[in-house]
Scaffold this active site. Structure first.
Site, mmCIF file in Angstrom:
data_model
loop_
_atom_site.group_PDB
_atom_site.id
_atom_site.type_symbol
_atom_site.label_atom_id
_atom_site.label_comp_id
_atom_site.label_asym_id
_atom_site.label_seq_id
_atom_site.Cartn_x
_atom_site.Cartn_y
_atom_site.Cartn_z
ATOM 1 N N ASP A 85 0.791 -1.077 -0.032
ATOM 2 C CA ASP A 85 0.078 0.210 0.028
ATOM 3 C C ASP A 85 0.760 1.359 -0.049
ATOM 4 O O ASP A 85 2.013 1.289 0.545
ATOM 5 C CB ASP A 85 -0.924 0.230 1.161
ATOM 6 C CG ASP A 85 -0.210 -0.188 2.531
ATOM 7 O OD1 ASP A 85 -0.137 1.004 3.324
ATOM 8 O OD2 ASP A 85 -0.018 -1.240 2.943
ATOM 9 N N GLU A 176 -6.828 4.903 12.705
ATOM 10 C CA GLU A 176 -5.716 4.603 13.411
ATOM 11 C C GLU A 176 -5.698 5.357 14.801
ATOM 12 O O GLU A 176 -4.809 4.993 15.595
ATOM 13 C CB GLU A 176 -4.347 5.006 12.807
ATOM 14 C CG GLU A 176 -4.326 4.091 11.384
ATOM 15 C CD GLU A 176 -3.005 4.525 10.607
ATOM 16 O OE1 GLU A 176 -1.965 4.769 11.326
ATOM 17 O OE2 GLU A 176 -3.083 4.492 9.432
#
Length: 280
Positions: A85, A176
């Protein structure tokens, strides 16, 4: 009258090992076990000590340790596939020469950051997405969720900028950070709102990306119907968990075609399994 003989009383048998000696023996035994364990796991400790600080550039020894760990994890996942990613932080990517160094693994899928928060578009998204579309990689896009920003605006930001079609991975929500101006209950409500709006737009249930502790402490119980992509760089961890869709096991891979360090992920299945996850 006869005089009785006096016999010396029998002394009680003393323990062969005194309590104090037993403690010493037990301590030495545990110390020996610890030494053997540390020797067997010496690479793990060297890896940990080598990455105490979050460097953007690795020393030669750190690079060696990281490559060994990547090779070990690849070896532990025979039959499974790997992907990366990327975002603007990887700079300009040379897509024609993109591959893992020393053929550590074959890249089968690539996920790019598309948007962040209520109004940011990744600076490299359009270029990365265009190049991906022209490639043979299975492609996907993710949104970086900012906890204290409006969830509807964030969903609209992703929808406005990302055109998904058949064969693409479902939309991905990256969470996150902990909220600063709201409770965890409100955060979860916002996450669910984003997921619901995006699913309505694309007709497929999104994937959630997060860290392992975030998953276990906050999301696992409240989002049981979603597939999770989990990040965990712990050197003790050697295999993907059965319930994970994907595992991001390093953020320090080095690839041809990218000048910066890269995240690498293992998908919990083969190429055909991954295609089944993709948009129909």
């Amino acid at each position: 009258m006869a005089t009785r003989r006096k016999y010396a009383s029998k002394r009680k048998k003393q323990n062969v090992i005194s309590p104090k000696s037993f403690k010493w023996i037990l301590g030495l035994f545990l110390l020996l076990c610890t030494i053997v364990f540390l020797y067997q796991k010496k690479e793990v400790f060297l890896y940990y000590l080598g990455f105490k600080t979050k460097n953007t550039e690795l020393t030669a020894n750190q690079r060696k340790l990281e490559d060994k760990r990547i090779n070990d994890i690849v070896a532990n996942h025979e039959g499974k596939i790997f992907g990366i990613d990327v975002s603007q932080y990887q700079g300009t990517i040379d897509w024609e020469n993109l591959e893992a160094i020393e053929e550590q693994f074959e890249i089968k899928f690539v996920v790019v950051r598309a948007t962040a928060g209520s109004n940011k578009v990744d600076l490299k998204f359009k270029k990365n997405w265009k190049n991906l579309t022209a490639s043979t990689y299975i492609q996907g896009a993710y949104h970086y969720y900012r906890p204290d920003e409006n969830s509807t605006d964030q969903a609209n930001n992703f929808i406005k900028n990302v055109k998904l079609r058949k064969g693409h991975l479902p939309p991905i929500l990256d969470i996150e950070k902990m909220p600063k101006g709201q409770s965890m209950t409100k955060l979860k409500e916002g996450l669910q709102n984003w997921l619901t709006l995006v699913e309505k737009q694309y007709g497929v249930k999104p994937i959630i990306y997060t860290g392992e502790k975030y998953f276990e402490n906050f999301l696992q119980q409240d989002f049981p119907n979603y597939k999770f992509w989990i990040a965990n760089y712990n050197p003790w961890k050697e295999k993907i968990e059965e319930e994970y869709l994907m595992w991001q096991f390093t953020e320090k891979a080095q690839l041809h075609g990218i000048n910066e360090l890269v995240d690498v992920n293992v998908f919990n299945g083969n190429v055909e399994d991954l295609k089944k996850v993709c948009i129909k």
